[in-house]
Design an enzyme around this catalytic site. Structure first.
Site, PDB file in Angstrom:
ATOM      1  N   LYS A 119     -25.262 -35.889  -2.472  1.00 33.09           N
ATOM      2  CA  LYS A 119     -25.566 -34.300  -2.798  1.00 33.09           C
ATOM      3  C   LYS A 119     -24.627 -33.320  -2.432  1.00 33.09           C
ATOM      4  O   LYS A 119     -24.407 -32.459  -2.936  1.00 33.09           O
ATOM      5  CB  LYS A 119     -26.951 -33.873  -2.361  1.00 33.09           C
ATOM      6  CG  LYS A 119     -28.302 -34.659  -2.920  1.00 33.09           C
ATOM      7  CD  LYS A 119     -29.619 -34.041  -2.154  1.00 33.09           C
ATOM      8  CE  LYS A 119     -30.586 -34.337  -3.377  1.00 33.09           C
ATOM      9  NZ  LYS A 119     -31.159 -35.494  -3.196  1.00 33.09           N
ATOM     10  N   GLU A 203     -29.476 -26.355   3.207  1.00 34.63           N
ATOM     11  CA  GLU A 203     -29.807 -25.264   1.923  1.00 34.63           C
ATOM     12  C   GLU A 203     -30.571 -24.295   2.266  1.00 34.63           C
ATOM     13  O   GLU A 203     -31.820 -24.382   2.991  1.00 34.63           O
ATOM     14  CB  GLU A 203     -30.284 -25.846   0.825  1.00 34.63           C
ATOM     15  CG  GLU A 203     -29.187 -26.735  -0.385  1.00 34.63           C
ATOM     16  CD  GLU A 203     -29.673 -27.396  -1.362  1.00 34.63           C
ATOM     17  OE1 GLU A 203     -30.702 -27.113  -1.616  1.00 34.63           O
ATOM     18  OE2 GLU A 203     -29.025 -27.976  -1.937  1.00 34.63           O
ATOM     19  N   ARG A 295     -29.420 -41.520 -14.179  1.00 41.44           N
ATOM     20  CA  ARG A 295     -30.219 -42.686 -14.760  1.00 41.44           C
ATOM     21  C   ARG A 295     -31.455 -42.035 -15.742  1.00 41.44           C
ATOM     22  O   ARG A 295     -31.361 -40.743 -16.179  1.00 41.44           O
ATOM     23  CB  ARG A 295     -30.969 -43.124 -13.476  1.00 41.44           C
ATOM     24  CG  ARG A 295     -31.817 -42.245 -12.807  1.00 41.44           C
ATOM     25  CD  ARG A 295     -32.759 -42.846 -11.879  1.00 41.44           C
ATOM     26  NE  ARG A 295     -33.043 -41.633 -10.775  1.00 41.44           N
ATOM     27  CZ  ARG A 295     -34.189 -40.975 -10.711  1.00 41.44           C
ATOM     28  NH1 ARG A 295     -34.993 -40.979 -12.055  1.00 41.44           N
ATOM     29  NH2 ARG A 295     -34.495 -40.021 -10.079  1.00 41.44           N
TER      30      ARG A 295
HETATM   31  P1  ADP Z   1     -34.419 -35.317  -4.717  1.00 37.10           P
HETATM   32  O1  ADP Z   1     -33.129 -36.158  -4.654  1.00 37.10           O
HETATM   33  O2  ADP Z   1     -35.478 -36.081  -3.578  1.00 37.10           O
HETATM   34  O3  ADP Z   1     -35.349 -35.350  -5.856  1.00 37.10           O
HETATM   35  P2  ADP Z   1     -33.816 -32.602  -4.781  1.00 37.10           P
HETATM   36  O4  ADP Z   1     -32.884 -31.937  -4.108  1.00 37.10           O
HETATM   37  O5  ADP Z   1     -33.979 -32.736  -6.267  1.00 37.10           O
HETATM   38  O6  ADP Z   1     -34.145 -33.942  -4.085  1.00 37.10           O
HETATM   39  O7  ADP Z   1     -35.192 -31.861  -4.424  1.00 37.10           O
HETATM   40  C1  ADP Z   1     -36.587 -32.197  -4.776  1.00 37.10           C
HETATM   41  C2  ADP Z   1     -37.341 -30.857  -4.726  1.00 37.10           C
HETATM   42  O8  ADP Z   1     -37.565 -30.462  -3.433  1.00 37.10           O
HETATM   43  C3  ADP Z   1     -37.160 -29.880  -5.694  1.00 37.10           C
HETATM   44  O9  ADP Z   1     -37.583 -30.174  -7.100  1.00 37.10           O
HETATM   45  C4  ADP Z   1     -37.640 -28.598  -5.441  1.00 37.10           C
HETATM   46  O10 ADP Z   1     -38.941 -28.644  -5.539  1.00 37.10           O
HETATM   47  C5  ADP Z   1     -37.258 -29.003  -3.769  1.00 37.10           C
HETATM   48  N1  ADP Z   1     -36.287 -28.235  -3.251  1.00 37.10           N
HETATM   49  C6  ADP Z   1     -35.214 -28.943  -3.299  1.00 37.10           C
HETATM   50  N2  ADP Z   1     -34.248 -27.832  -2.708  1.00 37.10           N
HETATM   51  C7  ADP Z   1     -34.816 -26.799  -2.486  1.00 37.10           C
HETATM   52  C8  ADP Z   1     -34.482 -25.411  -1.852  1.00 37.10           C
HETATM   53  N3  ADP Z   1     -33.078 -25.398  -1.646  1.00 37.10           N
HETATM   54  N4  ADP Z   1     -35.444 -24.626  -1.761  1.00 37.10           N
HETATM   55  C9  ADP Z   1     -36.570 -24.817  -2.091  1.00 37.10           C
HETATM   56  N5  ADP Z   1     -36.976 -26.114  -2.584  1.00 37.10           N
HETATM   57  C10 ADP Z   1     -36.215 -26.811  -2.758  1.00 37.10           C
HETATM   58  P1  ADP Z   2     -37.440 -38.591 -11.145  1.00 39.24           P
HETATM   59  O1  ADP Z   2     -36.505 -37.777 -10.330  1.00 39.24           O
HETATM   60  O2  ADP Z   2     -37.266 -39.671 -12.331  1.00 39.24           O
HETATM   61  O3  ADP Z   2     -38.177 -37.507 -11.916  1.00 39.24           O
HETATM   62  P2  ADP Z   2     -38.754 -39.286  -8.824  1.00 39.24           P
HETATM   63  O4  ADP Z   2     -37.763 -38.359  -8.070  1.00 39.24           O
HETATM   64  O5  ADP Z   2     -40.225 -39.281  -8.499  1.00 39.24           O
HETATM   65  O6  ADP Z   2     -38.418 -39.213 -10.166  1.00 39.24           O
HETATM   66  O7  ADP Z   2     -38.053 -40.755  -8.458  1.00 39.24           O
HETATM   67  C1  ADP Z   2     -38.523 -41.807  -9.306  1.00 39.24           C
HETATM   68  C2  ADP Z   2     -38.749 -42.893  -8.295  1.00 39.24           C
HETATM   69  O8  ADP Z   2     -37.612 -43.429  -7.765  1.00 39.24           O
HETATM   70  C3  ADP Z   2     -39.947 -42.847  -7.125  1.00 39.24           C
HETATM   71  O9  ADP Z   2     -40.661 -43.951  -7.088  1.00 39.24           O
HETATM   72  C4  ADP Z   2     -38.751 -42.417  -6.156  1.00 39.24           C
HETATM   73  O10 ADP Z   2     -39.336 -42.892  -4.838  1.00 39.24           O
HETATM   74  C5  ADP Z   2     -37.777 -43.165  -6.424  1.00 39.24           C
HETATM   75  N1  ADP Z   2     -36.392 -42.807  -6.154  1.00 39.24           N
HETATM   76  C6  ADP Z   2     -35.838 -41.813  -6.525  1.00 39.24           C
HETATM   77  N2  ADP Z   2     -34.415 -41.688  -5.883  1.00 39.24           N
HETATM   78  C7  ADP Z   2     -34.530 -43.003  -4.940  1.00 39.24           C
HETATM   79  C8  ADP Z   2     -33.299 -43.219  -4.233  1.00 39.24           C
HETATM   80  N3  ADP Z   2     -32.181 -42.649  -3.996  1.00 39.24           N
HETATM   81  N4  ADP Z   2     -33.400 -44.418  -3.549  1.00 39.24           N
HETATM   82  C9  ADP Z   2     -34.684 -45.004  -3.781  1.00 39.24           C
HETATM   83  N5  ADP Z   2     -35.596 -44.532  -4.372  1.00 39.24           N
HETATM   84  C10 ADP Z   2     -35.483 -43.426  -5.079  1.00 39.24           C
END
Ligand code: ADP
Ligand code: ADP
Ligand code: MG
Length: 495
Positions: A119, A203, A295
């Protein structure tokens, strides 16, 4: 130039395996599925043309074991591996090992996974090409004092995130300076455990933003297209439960800017295959890059339903070295699609997973409704894995028609034996604010009372389902929000 893929091993479990097998059958590609001993009775174990048992109990011995998966591919004569989502799908070491073994990896090259999987690194890359990122700290130095200084500079509340994060893991909201050390400790421990990497970034925590993402696709000939956006704002525990396309109430100029930013990223890095660029949109209409998922996404059916494309088929074609079979101009979006994720979890207890045996389970067959599922009657939803039971997606000419079709479909799911979120999802879809497109990642928290009220219990859902069945696929009128109105409607049609 890679030749035609003849036999594909799918290194995953559950619904996504069945989904990938379906496309392979249509493409006449043979499939090999793998399964752990505790999954031996699940549909994915026998969904393909061949199946291979991965011995062992721990995930590191089964779905996360790179050596065993490659060995399984070689011994079964597969020429390619599809990683699905989760598990090893964004693991650069896996992609590299697959390629080194002389097999085709369905996804981008390892160096791109490594670049976008971090990230911090992907944030820095975006900044370098003028794509806005959330104000924050993504430096290498990690000592607590320095992070505290950075957090003070950003201004509380801040969000601590695992640099290697995914699936909402390793994230903590911090309201004030005194809470930072404990939050850092918790996030680091969780990240170390989940990703073997405890680096974090900070962030600015945006209040009630929207999550909007762009589906991108690139081939090895330098073509970079988008397949429009999805709104995935309805979340709990930073994970999506409702996804849709188009994003409701999104000004056209803003949509175009986000799409342009997504394409700027894919063309800059020379991306290959299916990907998703995630953005967060604040209340002032400013959007920021969140992360890129390299992916196939859980919610890809939504995009397939509005574009008529098969994203898995495109993934295989791109992996074979073919050019994308359409230009950007030729991709059109029709109508509206929406998906909900049905989970074995308890909305009344902070959405805690509720593993157990699905003693009875069946999904409806309805026009314009797609059900993606990896379980059957008698299946166990195991505490060892993600508790998602199935995905239901509906298509309609309008958002309203789509919601009605999805509610109808949800009402007709037959499920016994485990606690699940079906009634909760129906309440979200029925809610006035949701109907008006007033969505944000704070939606569930701010509508908590109404969504958790026990006014939509399983007996009532069963009665509703019976009513729907009596009248075919016609759902109650768009205006009817409450169960009382549904009941009145039921009486009218059955009298
Ligand atoms: P992940 O890799 O776990 O999907 P993301 O960075 O995509 O992590 O963030 C997952 C969710 O967390 C986002 O869809 C949003 O709802 C929340 N989120 C992430 N960053 C922020 C932020 N800076 N402020 C508020 N909510 C956030
Ligand atoms: P998407 O990002 O496709 O909308 P999710 O954030 O819910 O979906 O992630 C999809 C699945 O993959 C979930 O079961 C989540 O726990 C898993 N997952 C996502 N990112 C990772 C990661 N970096 N390592 C392990 N599991 C992950
Ligand atoms: Mg994400």
């Amino acid at each position: 130039m890679v030749g035609k893929i003849k036999r594909l091993l799918i290194a995953n479990r559950g619904e996504i395996v069945c989904r990938i097998v379906a496309t392979c059958r249509a493409m006449r590609v043979e499939t090999v599925t793998v399964y752990a001993q505790d999954d031996k009775d699940l549909p994915h174990a026998s969904a393909g043309d061949m199946s291979i048992l991965l011995m062992g109990n721990a995930l590191s011995e089964t779905y996360l074991n790179i050596e065993k998966l490659i060995e399984a591919a070689k011994s079964s004569g597969a020429d390619a591996i599809h990683p699905g989502y989760g598990f090893l799908s964004e693991n650069a070491r896996f992609a590299e090992a697959v390629t080194k073994a002389g097999l085709v990896f369905i996804g981008p090259p390892a160096h791109i996974i490594a670049l976008m999987g971090d990230k911090g690194e992907s944030r820095r890359l975006c900044q370098s090409i003028g794509v806005p990122v959330v104000p924050g700290y993504d430096g290498d130095a990690q000592d607590t004092k320095l992070l505290a200084k950075a957090a003070a500079g950003i201004g509380y509340p801040v969000l601590v995130k695992a640099a290697a994060g995914g699936g909402g893991k390793g994230m903590r909201i911090v309201e004030s300076a005194d809470a930072l050390p404990a939050a850092l400790e918790a996030a680091r421990a969780e990240a170390k455990n989940a990703f073997g990497d405890d680096r974090v970034l900070l962030e600015k925590y945006l209040v009630q933003p929207r999550h909007i993402e762009v589906q991108v696709f690139s081939d090895t000939h330098g073509n970079h297209v988008h397949l429009f956006e999805r709104d995935c704002s309805i979340q709990r525990r930073y994970q999506k439960v409702v996804e849709e396309s188009p994003a409701p109430q999104l000004p056209e100029a803003l949509r175009e800017s986000m799409i342009r930013a997504a394409i700027a990223i894919t063309s800059h890095i020379g991306y290959v295959g299916a990907g998703t660029v995630e953005f967060i949109l604040d209340a002032n209409g400013e959007f920021y890059f969140l992360e890129m998922n390299t992916r196939l996404q859980v919610e890809h059916p939504v995009t397939e339903m509005v574009t008529g494309l098969d994203l898995v088929q495109l993934q295989l074609q791109v992996a074979e070295g073919k050019a994308l079979p359409f230009t950007q101009k030729e991709v059109k979006r029709h109508g509206h699609a929406m998906e909900v994720r049905l989970y074995a979890e308890d909305p009344d207890r902070e959405f805690l997973p509720a593993p157990g045996v699905l003693s009875a389970f069946s999904l409806p067959h309805l026009p314009h409704v797609r059900c993606e599922n990896g379980y059957s009657s008698g299946s166990r939803i195991s505490a060892n894995y993600d508790p998602m039971i199935a995905k239901l997606a509906a298509w309609g000419q309008t958002r309203e028609e789509t919601i009605r079709r999805l509610l109808n479909a949800l009402a007709q799911v037959w499920m016994e034996g485990t606690i699940h979120n079906r009634a909760f999802l129906m309440r979200v879809l029925e809610s006035e604010d949701f109907r008006a497109g007033k969505v944000s990642t704070g939606f569930i928290a701010s509508h908590r009372q109404a969504l958790l009220e026990n006014n939509y219990n399983e007996d009532e859902v069963a009665a509703l389902a019976a009513a729907y069945l009596l009248c075919g696929n016609t759902a109650p009128s768009a205006a009817s929000g409450s169960l009382a109105e549904h009941s009145a409607w039921t009486r009218v049609v059955t009298n």
